[in-house]
Design a protein around this motif. Structure first.
Motif, short mmCIF file in Angstrom:
data_model
loop_
_atom_site.label_atom_id
_atom_site.label_comp_id
_atom_site.label_asym_id
_atom_site.label_seq_id
_atom_site.Cartn_x
_atom_site.Cartn_y
_atom_site.Cartn_z
N LYS A 142 22.83 5.08 -8.37
CA LYS A 142 21.72 4.71 -7.48
C LYS A 142 22.14 4.78 -6.02
N ASN A 143 23.34 4.27 -5.73
CA ASN A 143 23.78 4.22 -4.34
C ASN A 143 24.29 5.56 -3.85
N LEU A 144 25.19 6.19 -4.58
CA LEU A 144 25.84 7.40 -4.09
C LEU A 144 24.97 8.65 -4.23
N ILE A 145 24.51 8.89 -5.41
CA ILE A 145 23.78 10.13 -5.68
C ILE A 145 22.42 10.14 -5.00
N LYS A 146 21.68 9.09 -5.19
CA LYS A 146 20.33 9.07 -4.62
C LYS A 146 20.36 9.06 -3.09
N ASP A 147 21.28 8.31 -2.50
CA ASP A 147 21.39 8.30 -1.04
C ASP A 147 21.82 9.67 -0.52
N GLY A 148 22.73 10.31 -1.23
CA GLY A 148 23.16 11.65 -0.84
C GLY A 148 22.03 12.65 -0.91
N TYR A 149 21.22 12.55 -1.94
CA TYR A 149 20.08 13.46 -2.06
C TYR A 149 19.08 13.22 -0.93
N ARG A 150 18.82 11.96 -0.64
CA ARG A 150 17.89 11.64 0.44
C ARG A 150 18.39 12.16 1.79
N ALA A 151 19.71 12.19 1.98
CA ALA A 151 20.28 12.66 3.24
C ALA A 151 20.27 14.19 3.35
N SER A 152 20.04 14.88 2.24
CA SER A 152 20.02 16.35 2.28
C SER A 152 18.65 16.84 2.73
N ASN A 153 18.57 18.16 2.96
CA ASN A 153 17.26 18.74 3.31
C ASN A 153 16.53 19.23 2.06
N LYS A 154 17.03 18.90 0.88
CA LYS A 154 16.45 19.19 -0.44
C LYS A 154 16.52 20.67 -0.81
N VAL A 155 17.15 21.50 0.00
CA VAL A 155 17.35 22.92 -0.31
C VAL A 155 18.84 23.10 -0.51
N ASP A 156 19.24 23.62 -1.66
CA ASP A 156 20.65 23.76 -1.99
C ASP A 156 21.36 22.43 -1.72
N TYR A 157 20.85 21.38 -2.34
CA TYR A 157 21.25 20.01 -2.01
C TYR A 157 22.63 19.59 -2.54
N ILE A 158 23.15 20.22 -3.58
CA ILE A 158 24.42 19.76 -4.15
C ILE A 158 25.58 19.87 -3.16
N PRO A 159 25.79 21.01 -2.50
CA PRO A 159 26.87 21.04 -1.50
C PRO A 159 26.66 20.03 -0.37
N GLN A 160 25.42 19.83 0.02
CA GLN A 160 25.12 18.85 1.07
C GLN A 160 25.46 17.44 0.60
N MET A 161 25.14 17.12 -0.66
CA MET A 161 25.45 15.81 -1.21
C MET A 161 26.96 15.59 -1.28
N LEU A 162 27.70 16.62 -1.65
CA LEU A 162 29.15 16.49 -1.73
C LEU A 162 29.76 16.27 -0.35
N ARG A 163 29.24 16.98 0.64
CA ARG A 163 29.72 16.76 2.01
C ARG A 163 29.37 15.36 2.48
N TRP A 164 28.15 14.93 2.18
CA TRP A 164 27.70 13.59 2.60
C TRP A 164 28.58 12.52 1.97
N GLU A 165 28.92 12.69 0.70
CA GLU A 165 29.69 11.68 -0.04
C GLU A 165 31.12 11.58 0.48
N THR A 166 31.70 12.69 0.98
CA THR A 166 33.09 12.66 1.45
C THR A 166 33.21 12.18 2.88
N ARG A 167 32.12 11.95 3.57
CA ARG A 167 32.17 11.46 4.96
C ARG A 167 32.65 10.05 5.03
#
Length: 149
Positions: A124-149
């Protein structure tokens, strides 16, 4: 907890929802199984097994209760064979694993931390927040970058 009409629309259950359902399913199913007392005994044994297996600590007495529940499952599981396409329960890993619970608890201790609640909270905290922070296009690399910040 009240489930309302949400019960039939659930696509993926959480550990908490399973626990809440477990508390009421015997009362909810009893009227439907009125002419099938052994089916109800099976469900009671399954409920007992799940509840007792989740204890934080075990004694010889609680392990005996767990064994009694397991015997209840064993005695009545064949009632459900007509509903299996191959008329067998031997290929259901979860059923087979139940028969090793008691020896595993004796060797390794309680299985109380073997649920999914911690990983669900992390999801709930990591994955969903990471998805919300992405632009929803090709979101997986964006989520991984967001999570490592």
């Amino acid at each position: 907890r009240q489930f309302g009409d949400k019960l039939t629309r659930v696509k993926q259950w959480t550990g908490s929802e399973y626990k809440d359902m477990l508390k009421v399913w015997l009362a909810a199913l009893a009227p439907l199984l009125k002419g099938h007392p052994n089916h109800l005994k099976f469900l009671k044994s399954v409920t007992d097994f799940i509840m007792i297996a989740g204890y934080h600590t075990h004694t010889e007495t609680t392990l005996r209760y767990l064994e009694d529940a397991l015997h209840g499952i064993s005695r009545n599981i064949n009632l459900f064979l007509p509903y299996r396409h191959n008329q067998s329960i031997s290929k259901i890993p979860i059923i087979h694993s139940l028969f090793h619970y008691i020896e595993c608890i004796k060797e390794m201790g309680s299985a109380d931390n073997s649920d999914t609640e911690v990983s669900e909270a992390a999801h709930k905290n990591l994955i969903k927040d990471g998805y919300r922070a992405s632009n929803k296009v090709d979101y997986i690399p964006q989520m991984l970058r967001w999570e490592t910040r």
